[in-house]
Design an enzyme around this catalytic site. Structure first.
Site, mmCIF file in Angstrom:
data_model
loop_
_atom_site.group_PDB
_atom_site.id
_atom_site.type_symbol
_atom_site.label_atom_id
_atom_site.label_comp_id
_atom_site.label_asym_id
_atom_site.label_seq_id
_atom_site.Cartn_x
_atom_site.Cartn_y
_atom_site.Cartn_z
ATOM 1 N N ILE A 56 81.203 0.401 23.603
ATOM 2 C CA ILE A 56 81.063 -0.091 22.795
ATOM 3 C C ILE A 56 80.324 -0.842 22.356
ATOM 4 O O ILE A 56 80.008 -1.219 21.197
ATOM 5 C CB ILE A 56 82.032 0.315 21.475
ATOM 6 C CG1 ILE A 56 81.641 1.171 20.466
ATOM 7 C CG2 ILE A 56 83.287 -0.581 21.563
ATOM 8 C CD1 ILE A 56 81.320 1.957 20.035
ATOM 9 N N TYR A 57 80.638 -2.496 22.879
ATOM 10 C CA TYR A 57 80.459 -3.457 22.855
ATOM 11 C C TYR A 57 78.956 -3.539 22.133
ATOM 12 O O TYR A 57 77.845 -3.151 23.674
ATOM 13 C CB TYR A 57 80.516 -4.811 23.728
ATOM 14 C CG TYR A 57 82.438 -5.015 23.673
ATOM 15 C CD1 TYR A 57 82.747 -4.438 22.672
ATOM 16 C CD2 TYR A 57 82.660 -5.331 24.527
ATOM 17 C CE1 TYR A 57 84.562 -4.438 22.481
ATOM 18 C CE2 TYR A 57 84.427 -5.700 24.475
ATOM 19 C CZ TYR A 57 84.934 -4.945 23.574
ATOM 20 O OH TYR A 57 86.133 -5.881 23.572
ATOM 21 N N SER A 58 78.083 -3.672 21.723
ATOM 22 C CA SER A 58 77.328 -3.622 21.136
ATOM 23 C C SER A 58 76.342 -2.098 21.667
ATOM 24 O O SER A 58 75.282 -2.176 21.730
ATOM 25 C CB SER A 58 75.891 -5.202 21.640
ATOM 26 O OG SER A 58 76.621 -5.652 20.717
#
Length: 329
Positions: free
Chosen positions: A60-62
């Site tokens: 989900i990070y960026s």
């Protein structure tokens, strides 16, 4: 650098883990303060030079960009056999059905996408980012077991849940002969110590490695109370975690500042030294946006707080609302 085993495994990890949420593409996510690839690579390289071999990211990070940046940098700078790559699954990666959660379909799809973005055949630690109330834990644990047996992950871990949920997952795995969680990535720092009630004793009893996130409370433990940064002004997640208890947390930060002044070393080193002396903490996850943040983190390994200093830092704490674990819908 110091190295320790991750929980009850033979896996050697550095006592400092580099958290990679800070690396990505601001336009693709809700955090405008993240570093782009050009800005991120020197930090990743510096971490390796300091002996850090443990890198934690998430799909989900960026929305995948962090995994891409980390994967390319590690391929250029490191020997894959010497580094430990951790990533996570749970949050929504695309709209429509099956775009989030911990169903078998989601896990099997997302592990392949994470491996492609990271440019590796396997991750060392595959973690569930949160508890999924809409999927039976038996389905999740069997799918994770199959990911390990397929050679796509070496170990599995969990993050940010209630102790009863973690114990249930451990029980389900043991009962069925499936792969067991070896680590817990939880919210733990001087300003938030609710994990000491149930989760940390459980992890100690079950020989689970603890890799706390937000060890510096999103930077609030690393600077004076009145000082602000681009992140502190724009990070809504940080505000949701700490703004509600700001009045009581300020006293802890001021006490930390006093001890820092007496020692003549930065606040961040004192806060991390406290965490590193807590059992059963394995490796705090440090989010760095400057190479100096890594220098402070590694320097904290050489700081030993006295019992009196620990009491002084801890005595002002009062119970906080639970932050991190998702409540049932």
């Amino acid at each position: 650098m110091q190295y320790v085993k991750l929980g009850n495994t033979g896996l050697d990890v550095s006592r400092i883990c580099l958290g990679c949420m800070s690396f990505g593409v601001a336009e693709r996510w809700t955090h405008p303060w993240v570093l782009n690839e050009e800005q991120s690579r020197p930090i990743i390289r510096k971490a390796l030079e300091l002996g850090i071999n443990f890198f934690d990211t998430a799909n989900i990070y960026s929305v995948g960009a962090s995994e891409e940046i980390v994967g390319r940098a590690l391929k250029d700078y490191a020997n894959r056999d010497e580094i430990v790559i951790a990533t996570k699954v749970h949050f929504r990666m695309h709209q429509g059905p099956n775009g989030a959660g911990l169903s078998r379909k989601a896990i099997m799809s997302e592990i392949d996408k994470s491996l492609q973005r990271l440019g590796t055949d396997y991750v060392d630690l595959y973690q569930i980012h949160r508890w999924d109330y809409d999927t039976p834990i038996e389905e999740t644990m069997e799918a994770l077991h199959d990911v390990v047996k397929a050679g796509k992950a070496r170990y599995i871990g969990a993050s940010a849940m209630y102790a009863w949920q973690f114990l249930k997952a451990l029980h389900v795995a043991e009962k069925n002969g499936w792969t067991r969680f070896v680590s817990m990535q939880n919210h733990y720092n001087l300003m938030y110590r609710e994990e000491e009630r149930e989760m940390l004793p459980l992890c100690m009893e079950e020989k689970i490695g603890v890799i706390p996130y937000s060890p510096l409370a999103s930077g609030r433990l690393a600077r004076s109370w009145s000082e602000t940064t681009h992140r502190s002004e724009t990070d809504q997640a940080q505000k949701s975690k700490y703004d509600a208890t700001a009045n009581i947390d300020r006293l802890i930060v001021e006490r930390l500042e006093r001890i820092s002044g007496q020692r003549g070393i930065p606040r961040a080193q004192i806060a991390l030294a406290w965490l590193l002396q807590k059992q059963p903490v394995t490796a705090p996850i440090i989010g760095a946006t400057k190479t100096s943040h890594l220098d402070d983190a590694v320097a904290a390994l050489s700081v030993t707080l006295t019992p009196e200093e620990i009491v002084s830092l801890e005595e002002l704490y009062v119970p906080h609302p639970v932050v991190g674990a998702l409540p049932p819908r």
